[in-house]
Design an enzyme around this catalytic site. Structure first.
Site, PDB file in Angstrom:
ATOM      1  N   ARG A 110       3.645  19.201   9.274  1.00  0.00           N
ATOM      2  CA  ARG A 110       2.204  19.305   9.135  1.00  0.00           C
ATOM      3  C   ARG A 110       1.806  20.762   9.336  1.00  0.00           C
ATOM      4  NH1 ARG A 110      -1.998  16.084  12.929  1.00  0.00           N
ATOM      5  NH2 ARG A 110      -1.260  17.574  14.444  1.00  0.00           N
ATOM      6  N   THR A 114      -4.080  23.747   8.130  1.00  0.00           N
ATOM      7  CA  THR A 114      -4.777  22.784   7.258  1.00  0.00           C
ATOM      8  C   THR A 114      -4.582  21.345   7.728  1.00  0.00           C
ATOM      9  OG1 THR A 114      -2.867  22.436   5.829  1.00  0.00           O
ATOM     10  CG2 THR A 114      -4.324  24.279   5.261  1.00  0.00           C
TER      11      THR A 114
HETATM   12  C1  PRP Z   1       4.197  15.160  13.516  1.00  0.00           C
HETATM   13  C2  PRP Z   1       4.555  13.690  13.529  1.00  0.00           C
HETATM   14  C3  PRP Z   1       4.123  13.235  12.167  1.00  0.00           C
HETATM   15  C4  PRP Z   1       2.898  14.071  11.915  1.00  0.00           C
HETATM   16  C5  PRP Z   1       1.689  13.236  12.174  1.00  0.00           C
HETATM   17  O1  PRP Z   1       5.149  15.889  12.844  1.00  0.00           O
HETATM   18  O2  PRP Z   1       5.904  13.456  13.804  1.00  0.00           O
HETATM   19  O3  PRP Z   1       5.082  13.445  11.153  1.00  0.00           O
HETATM   20  O4  PRP Z   1       2.932  15.151  12.851  1.00  0.00           O
HETATM   21  O5  PRP Z   1       0.535  13.933  11.862  1.00  0.00           O
HETATM   22  P1  PRP Z   1      -0.400  13.513  10.631  1.00  0.00           P
HETATM   23  O6  PRP Z   1      -0.590  12.035  10.732  1.00  0.00           O
HETATM   24  O7  PRP Z   1      -1.653  14.274  10.936  1.00  0.00           O
HETATM   25  O8  PRP Z   1       0.255  13.939   9.374  1.00  0.00           O
HETATM   26  P2  PRP Z   1       5.108  17.487  12.754  1.00  0.00           P
HETATM   27  O9  PRP Z   1       4.358  17.917  11.549  1.00  0.00           O
HETATM   28  O10 PRP Z   1       4.641  18.048  14.076  1.00  0.00           O
HETATM   29  O11 PRP Z   1       6.603  17.862  12.465  1.00  0.00           O
HETATM   30  P3  PRP Z   1       7.922  17.669  13.359  1.00  0.00           P
HETATM   31  O12 PRP Z   1       8.207  16.188  13.391  1.00  0.00           O
HETATM   32  O13 PRP Z   1       8.912  18.428  12.581  1.00  0.00           O
HETATM   33  O14 PRP Z   1       7.661  18.222  14.726  1.00  0.00           O
HETATM   34  N1  URA Z   2       1.918  14.962  15.824  1.00  0.00           N
HETATM   35  C1  URA Z   2       2.367  14.812  17.099  1.00  0.00           C
HETATM   36  O1  URA Z   2       3.559  15.002  17.375  1.00  0.00           O
HETATM   37  N2  URA Z   2       1.470  14.456  18.039  1.00  0.00           N
HETATM   38  C2  URA Z   2       0.181  14.234  17.783  1.00  0.00           C
HETATM   39  O2  URA Z   2      -0.576  13.900  18.711  1.00  0.00           O
HETATM   40  C3  URA Z   2      -0.262  14.404  16.457  1.00  0.00           C
HETATM   41  C4  URA Z   2       0.621  14.756  15.499  1.00  0.00           C
END
Ligand code: PRP
Ligand code: URA
Length: 218
Positions: A110, A114
């Site tokens: 994410r 944005t």
């Molecule tokens: C986190 C989580 C989801 C996403 C959720 O991943 O594991 O994939 O955020 O957020 P959203 O519903 O707003 O899309 P992150 O992007 O932090 O990546 P990571 O798992 O590599 O840490």
């Molecule tokens: N991704 C995470 O890991 N934690 C949150 O609370 C939201 C998005």
């Protein structure tokens, strides 16, 4: 499983063991090793509930005493699809319950500004149309990552998809229901809201960082 009329696509488990483990997971003092173990344990318990209506087919089995007709899960092997990275933390827990499941991967992160998902990897079994998929990600926040993952799976031909997460925010559940009303969401908790950075409140923090011990300041 508990349901909310306004979020008809969501099932929240009320199982006491899941709620107990989740309370430890939420605690900021829980160390990485315990956090990782709890994510696996909760994923296994949730998979038990999320698979409770799988179709069965009769098979003939010879017991030591006689032949009988027993029941087996029908169709191709179930397919788990963790969203990288944090979804990886749920895979071993689900595999303990469904050891022969196939495992695909979807790479998404994410964007911190944005909050929209950026995809970098996609690999699932080729015969997607014939399989039941379980997308795994501990957090359903804005829903951007979950919707993008399901978009990719459907482009690959998948039609039977369920989404397993630990903590969901109302906004994410709503976004999924609008984009993919056919995808049932299983969560251990439905939390209150998102903060300005898109983190779930009260939540459990950054799931990926807590599973892999990669706090930005560490
Ligand atoms: C986190 C989580 C989801 C996403 C959720 O991943 O594991 O994939 O955020 O957020 P959203 O519903 O707003 O899309 P992150 O992007 O932090 O990546 P990571 O798992 O590599 O840490
Ligand atoms: N991704 C995470 O890991 N934690 C949150 O609370 C939201 C998005």
């Amino acid at each position: 499983m508990l349901t909310t009329p306004a979020l008809a696509n969501l099932s929240v488990t009320g199982h006491p063991l899941v709620q107990h483990k989740l309370s430890i997971l939420r605690d900021r003092a829980t160390p990485t090793k315990i956090f990782k173990e709890l994510v696996e344990e909760i994923a296994m318990l949730m998979a038990y509930e999320a698979t409770s209506d799988l179709a069965l087919e009769p098979v003939s089995v010879e017991t030591p005493l006689e032949r009988m007709t027993a029941q087996r899960v029908s169709g191709k092997k179930l397919t788990l699809v963790p969203i990288l990275r944090a979804g990886l933390g749920m895979v071993d827990g689900v595999l303990r319950l469904v050891p022969s499941a196939r495992v695909g991967h979807i790479g998404l992160y994410r964007d911190h500004l944005t909050l929209e998902p950026v995809d970098y990897y996609f690999r699932v079994p080729g015969d997607a149309a014939e399989r039941q998929f379980f997308v795994l990600d501990p957090m359903l926040a804005t829903g951007g990552s979950a919707v993008a993952a399901v978009d990719s799976l459907k482009r690959a031909g998948a039609t039977r998809i369920r989404f397993l997460c630990l903590v969901a925010a109302p906004a994410g559940v709503q976004r999924m229901m609008t984009a993919h009303p056919d995808v049932r969401i299983y969560a251990a908790a439905l939390d209150r809201e998102l903060n300005a950075q898109g983190y779930i409140l009260p939540g459990l923090g950054d799931a990926g960082d807590r599973i892999f011990g990669t706090r930005p300041d560490s």
